[in-house]
Write a protein that holds these residues in place. Structure first.
Motif, PDB file in Angstrom:
ATOM      1  N   TRP A 150      38.757  55.874  -6.360  1.00  0.00           N
ATOM      2  CA  TRP A 150      38.320  56.414  -5.066  1.00  0.00           C
ATOM      3  C   TRP A 150      39.187  55.880  -3.939  1.00  0.00           C
ATOM      4  O   TRP A 150      39.517  56.600  -2.985  1.00  0.00           O
ATOM      5  N   SER A 151      39.561  54.618  -4.015  1.00  0.00           N
ATOM      6  CA  SER A 151      40.416  54.033  -2.985  1.00  0.00           C
ATOM      7  C   SER A 151      41.733  54.800  -2.878  1.00  0.00           C
ATOM      8  O   SER A 151      42.212  55.092  -1.770  1.00  0.00           O
ATOM      9  N   ALA A 152      42.327  55.143  -4.014  1.00  0.00           N
ATOM     10  CA  ALA A 152      43.593  55.879  -3.996  1.00  0.00           C
ATOM     11  C   ALA A 152      43.464  57.205  -3.263  1.00  0.00           C
ATOM     12  O   ALA A 152      44.373  57.624  -2.527  1.00  0.00           O
ATOM     13  N   LEU A 153      42.328  57.886  -3.429  1.00  0.00           N
ATOM     14  CA  LEU A 153      42.128  59.175  -2.763  1.00  0.00           C
ATOM     15  C   LEU A 153      42.150  59.034  -1.241  1.00  0.00           C
ATOM     16  O   LEU A 153      42.728  59.868  -0.530  1.00  0.00           O
ATOM     17  N   PHE A 154      41.540  57.976  -0.719  1.00  0.00           N
ATOM     18  CA  PHE A 154      41.485  57.811   0.732  1.00  0.00           C
ATOM     19  C   PHE A 154      42.776  57.236   1.297  1.00  0.00           C
ATOM     20  O   PHE A 154      43.163  57.571   2.419  1.00  0.00           O
ATOM     21  N   VAL A 155      43.465  56.395   0.549  1.00  0.00           N
ATOM     22  CA  VAL A 155      44.756  55.892   1.029  1.00  0.00           C
ATOM     23  C   VAL A 155      45.739  57.043   1.197  1.00  0.00           C
ATOM     24  O   VAL A 155      46.538  57.070   2.142  1.00  0.00           O
ATOM     25  N   ARG A 156      45.679  58.037   0.319  1.00  0.00           N
ATOM     26  CA  ARG A 156      46.576  59.189   0.414  1.00  0.00           C
ATOM     27  C   ARG A 156      46.380  59.960   1.712  1.00  0.00           C
ATOM     28  O   ARG A 156      47.282  60.677   2.165  1.00  0.00           O
ATOM     29  N   ARG A 157      45.210  59.835   2.339  1.00  0.00           N
ATOM     30  CA  ARG A 157      44.920  60.584   3.557  1.00  0.00           C
ATOM     31  C   ARG A 157      45.430  59.888   4.815  1.00  0.00           C
ATOM     32  O   ARG A 157      45.377  60.456   5.904  1.00  0.00           O
ATOM     33  N   ILE A 158      45.911  58.654   4.687  1.00  0.00           N
ATOM     34  CA  ILE A 158      46.475  57.956   5.839  1.00  0.00           C
ATOM     35  C   ILE A 158      47.818  58.584   6.192  1.00  0.00           C
ATOM     36  O   ILE A 158      48.626  58.886   5.323  1.00  0.00           O
ATOM     37  N   GLY A 159      48.077  58.773   7.491  1.00  0.00           N
ATOM     38  CA  GLY A 159      49.344  59.353   7.921  1.00  0.00           C
ATOM     39  C   GLY A 159      50.521  58.465   7.573  1.00  0.00           C
ATOM     40  O   GLY A 159      50.385  57.244   7.422  1.00  0.00           O
ATOM     41  N   ASP A 160      51.687  59.070   7.453  1.00  0.00           N
ATOM     42  CA  ASP A 160      52.890  58.304   7.125  1.00  0.00           C
ATOM     43  C   ASP A 160      53.192  57.299   8.225  1.00  0.00           C
ATOM     44  O   ASP A 160      53.158  57.629   9.420  1.00  0.00           O
TER      45      ASP A 160
END
Length: 416
Positions: A191-201
């Protein structure tokens, strides 16, 4: 007539105003909830499923942080040269797969202590990379004068999940068994990986040629700065002492005939103290100053810490629980105030290596504490190891007291 360009938007420390911070916070919640479940469950898998000795339990705790000693400094140099968000996603997915292997092997009746050792060590390597990257990414998504608030929220989150996660873990272990609690850790990392992917570059890292000196540049920066050096030494001393207590606590607890659910509650008490300390950290710093807020709460918890060896001895367990809460409060204050000061005293280009140097010192101390617990627990007794740790907790604050004049915040770097 020309008009001035608009001022850049402030990157707030409020979750409602900063979607990147909100995604980072949510990812941390998922990962840390799973990690706290596993924190209780993994030693119990070793003890109850595999019949591990005190030495093997100590070795397991040491392996969990050994990656910081072996790879922490190179990881910091690497983090400074890559996009941190992508690295965090990869680390999350790797940790999820490693922890998933434990309940699968248990279900197949193939789990061994060596597989548990390997899974814990490699997952620890993923945690090393992830947390260095997370600490280095935060100043890119929150203004530096808002870092105390952002760090306070992240530390409070960790403390709250220590209360809930470790308390729940004790009951999950009691109801479903320790291996299934480890499964919760794997799910949390996914689940953590899913939300980290949503952080802007984040801004592109500097493309500089790697140098051998990069591996030690962060450590030199920390050692040469008196405030950073004091934070590193005091945190390492406290981590070593606390790990002596935590490594032997499951053995002392179960030997006293107490339940796994009660063990989860005891661990959660420390999280409650840490949550209170994190919540009060900003006000304490504003009222007392940075230096005094770092050493005074440690001094306040010093004498109660000496009650920790009474854990499992009748009603004295309640006194030990209260002492553990006070120790947790001192850790909560130190984490918020210390982390913010570290970030404010370090240029962007060195953040990864500075954080790696601190993690090397802190986790190296945890490994030392776990190893010392294994030796003292094996050749003296688990309770004797706890007594050694309690003595360390009672005196570690003297390091920041001695350096109190150097522990100052740069002018204009904080917003009250």
């Amino acid at each position: 007539m020309t008009t001035a360009p608009p001022a850049p938007a402030r990157r707030s420390d409020r979750l409602s105003d900063n979607p990147d911070l909100r995604n980072l916070f949510t990812a941390a919640a998922a990962a840390k909830l799973g990690a706290h479940l596993s924190y209780v469950a993994v030693p119990l898998v070793a003890i109850e499923v595999l019949g591990a000795s005190a030495g093997e339990v100590g070795a397991l705790a040491a392996l969990a942080v050994a990656a910081d000693l072996l790879f922490g400094l190179p990881a910091g140099a690497w983090v400074d040269r890559v996009r941190k968000r992508r690295l965090m996603v990869a680390a999350d997915l790797a940790r999820a797969a490693l922890l998933l292997s434990v309940p699968v092997a248990w279900w197949l009746d193939a789990l061994t202590i060596w597989q548990l050792f390997a899974a814990v060590f490699l997952a620890g390597l993923g945690t090393t990379v992830f947390e260095i990257a997370q600490q280095s990414l935060l100043p890119a998504i929150v203004d530096r004068d808002r870092l105390t608030g952002a760090n306070g929220r992240l530390v409070a989150l960790d403390s709250a999940l220590t209360i809930g996660g470790r308390g729940v873990a004790g009951f999950v272990v009691a109801l479903a068994g320790a291996p299934l609690a480890v499964l919760g850790n794997a799910i949390g990392y996914a689940w953590s990986a899913l939300f980290v992917r949503r952080i802007g570059d984040e801004p592109a890292p500097a493309r500089t040629r790697p140098r051998a000196a990069d591996l030690t540049e962060g450590a030199r920066h920390v050692w040469r700065h008196p405030a950073l050096r004091a934070l590193a030494l005091s945190g390492a001393a406290n981590n070593c002492a606390i790990q002596l207590f935590l490594t032997m606590l499951p053995l002392v607890w179960l030997d006293a005939g107490l339940s796994p659910a009660g063990l989860g509650v005891m661990l959660a008490v420390g999280g409650a103290g840490s949550l209170a300390g994190a919540a009060a950290a900003r006000r304490l710093r504003a009222r007392l100053g940075t230096g005094r807020s770092l050493w005074m709460i440690g001094a306040f918890a010093a004498l109660p810490a000496l009650c920790l060896p009474l854990t499992g001895i009748g009603m004295w367990t309640w006194a030990a629980g209260a002492a553990w809460a006070l120790v947790g409060a001192s850790v909560g204050v130190a984490n918020v105030v210390g982390m913010s000061l570290r970030q404010q005293l370090t240029p962007d280009a060195l953040l990864g290596r500075m954080n790696a140097a601190f993690r090397f010192a802190f986790m190296g101390a945890v490994a030392l504490g776990a190893s010392a617990a294994a030796v003292v627990g094996e050749f003296a007794s688990p309770r004797a190891a706890i007594a050694v740790g309690a003595a360390g907790m009672a005196v570690q604050w003297t390091i920041t007291f001695a350096a109190r004049r150097s522990l100052t915040v740069p002018s204009g770097s904080l917003v009250e």
